[in-house]
Design an enzyme around this catalytic site. Structure first.
Site, PDB file in Angstrom:
ATOM      1  N   TYR A  98       0.812  -1.208   0.000  1.00  0.00           N
ATOM      2  CA  TYR A  98       0.000   0.000   0.000  1.00  0.00           C
ATOM      3  C   TYR A  98       0.851   1.266   0.000  1.00  0.00           C
ATOM      4  CZ  TYR A  98      -3.979  -3.003   1.239  1.00  0.00           C
ATOM      5  OH  TYR A  98      -4.947  -3.971   1.252  1.00  0.00           O
TER       6      TYR A  98
ATOM      7  N   LYS B 268       3.786 -15.362   2.869  1.00  0.00           N
ATOM      8  CA  LYS B 268       3.788 -16.136   1.625  1.00  0.00           C
ATOM      9  C   LYS B 268       5.244 -16.414   1.257  1.00  0.00           C
ATOM     10  CE  LYS B 268       1.500 -18.063  -1.804  1.00  0.00           C
ATOM     11  NZ  LYS B 268       0.794 -19.339  -1.581  1.00  0.00           N
TER      12      LYS B 268
ATOM     13  N   ASP C 275      -2.634 -18.297   2.005  1.00  0.00           N
ATOM     14  CA  ASP C 275      -3.743 -19.018   1.377  1.00  0.00           C
ATOM     15  C   ASP C 275      -4.281 -20.100   2.312  1.00  0.00           C
ATOM     16  OD1 ASP C 275      -1.241 -20.164   1.029  1.00  0.00           O
ATOM     17  OD2 ASP C 275      -1.624 -20.898  -0.995  1.00  0.00           O
TER      18      ASP C 275
ATOM     19  N   ASP D 110      -5.378  -7.020   5.811  1.00  0.00           N
ATOM     20  CA  ASP D 110      -6.580  -6.363   5.315  1.00  0.00           C
ATOM     21  C   ASP D 110      -7.606  -7.404   4.879  1.00  0.00           C
ATOM     22  OD1 ASP D 110      -8.404  -4.563   4.305  1.00  0.00           O
ATOM     23  OD2 ASP D 110      -7.072  -3.713   2.794  1.00  0.00           O
TER      24      ASP D 110
ATOM     25  N   ASP E 130     -11.163  -8.960   7.223  1.00  0.00           N
ATOM     26  CA  ASP E 130     -12.521  -8.875   6.687  1.00  0.00           C
ATOM     27  C   ASP E 130     -13.162 -10.261   6.623  1.00  0.00           C
ATOM     28  OD1 ASP E 130     -12.339  -6.175   6.454  1.00  0.00           O
ATOM     29  OD2 ASP E 130     -12.752  -6.083   4.314  1.00  0.00           O
TER      30      ASP E 130
END
Length: 357
Positions: free
Chosen positions: A138, A189, A221, A245, A249
């Site tokens: 970001y 990851k 994942d 993020d 959610d």
């Protein structure tokens, strides 16, 4: 206790109003609370031509804590990127050095049927996601858009972390785990990304200072899958900005609704910005339909983390539980046959429980 109130856009003013009524209860009891309001996001652009007006940032910098509603709306989608409402959030996080985002996901027993998972899978859920907030893709440079040699349009962003940034958020994760069950899962990851290889190395280095915390690692994942397969296997998760993020959610739906999840974004000294994790929901703004509980629970986090008044945080959480036990439900958490109440009525119930409790 100096609190900057930033209602924002859409349902932001409605849910913040109910959270302020909780502050009113404590002020009536003699707590020294000082509040001031300012515009942010689309409202900041409307009033001052920028999503984070200088006066808003000045107010936030002078405050002990910031209570924020939500930002954004479709009418701002055509603005240049640097003027869109979301830049107000990113800007204030960076300016206040709010690097650690804490997002608890706890399922109230009364809402077990509201979760998208079977009650036997999700009942008793109580986890915290610790998300790094000021680095990663970001904020990484270079970023932008360009034309390739073949004439195609290309967009590019840079995922970037330093060992200092990783160690800092890892310590928050370990410290949070120490206050709970002494278990920490670090999500990355590392099988694909160089950034994640460094992330895992640094987290392992920090772990030497926390021998009492059991550390494990998980690819993002797999973590996403396990959150819906066996969510109660998690207690504290620490991860980067992008992965955090998405996972937070996902976790919100386990708790019945995104309208139930608060968050705290903290600096190194405990100053924080407190907000619900949901968006501005402009489609229901002004209709008395928004769930104010995530914002009210964000105030509970404020008392815990910035003002070090866990007793007041617990009072707020108990009051929310009392309102739910009464059977009150906003539309997002209402099951079949359950009575639906509006934003203000839910706020009324929480305030009444606070005053009587």
């Amino acid at each position: 206790m100096k609190i900057a109130i930033l209602p924002g856009d859409g349902i932001g003013p409605e849910i913040v109003r109910e959270a302020e009524r909780v502050l009113d209860v404590f002020a009536d009891e003699g707590l020294p609370i000082e509040r001031a309001r300012a515009a942010i996001g689309g409202a900041g652009h409307d009033t001052a031509g920028h999503p984070l007006p200088p006066a808003t940032l000045e107010l936030a910098q002078a405050a002990d804590a910031v209570l924020l509603g939500a930002v954004g709306g479709p009418r701002y989608d055509t603005l240049p990127r640097e003027l869109r409402p979301e830049q107000g959030i990113l800007g204030i996080r960076k300016a206040l050095a709010l690097f650690a985002n804490l997002r608890p996901a706890m399922l109230y027993p009364e809402l077990a049927a509201s979760s998208t998972l079977k009650p036997e899978v999700v009942a008793g859920l109580d986890l915290v996601i610790v998300r790094e907030l000021t680095g990663d893709i970001y904020f990484g440079e270079p970023r932008g858009r360009r034309a390739t040699a073949g004439g195609a349009r290309e967009g590019f962003d840079t995922m970037r972390y330093t060992d200092v940034e990783i160690a800092r958020i890892a310590r928050v994760g370990f410290a949070t785990a120490r206050k709970r069950s002494h278990r920490l899962v670090s999500v990355d990851k590392a099988n694909v990304l160089d950034t994640s290889i460094l992330w895992r190395e640094v987290v392992n280095e920090v772990a030497r200072d926390y021998a009492d915390v059991a550390l494990s690692h998980m690819y993002v994942d797999n973590a996403a899958m396990q959150l819906v397969r066996a969510p109660k296997s998690f207690d504290v998760i620490v991860t980067g900005n992008l992965f955090g993020d998405i996972l937070s959610d996902e976790a919100s739906m386990l708790a019945g609704s995104i309208g139930m999840l608060p968050s705290a974004s903290l600096d190194a000294n405990g100053k924080g910005l407190y907000e619900p994790i949901h968006g501005s929901a402009p489609d229901i703004a002004g209709q008395d339909r928004a769930n104010p509980l995530a914002t009210i629970l964000s105030v509970a986090m404020m008392f815990r983390h910035t003002f070090l008044r866990a007793d007041l945080g617990e009072r707020i959480e108990r009051a929310v539980g009392a309102a739910l036990r009464r059977g009150l439900r906003t539309p997002d958490i209402a099951g079949e046959g359950e009575a639906v109440v509006g934003t203000q009525a839910m706020g009324d119930a929480v305030v009444a429980a606070l005053r009587n409790g």
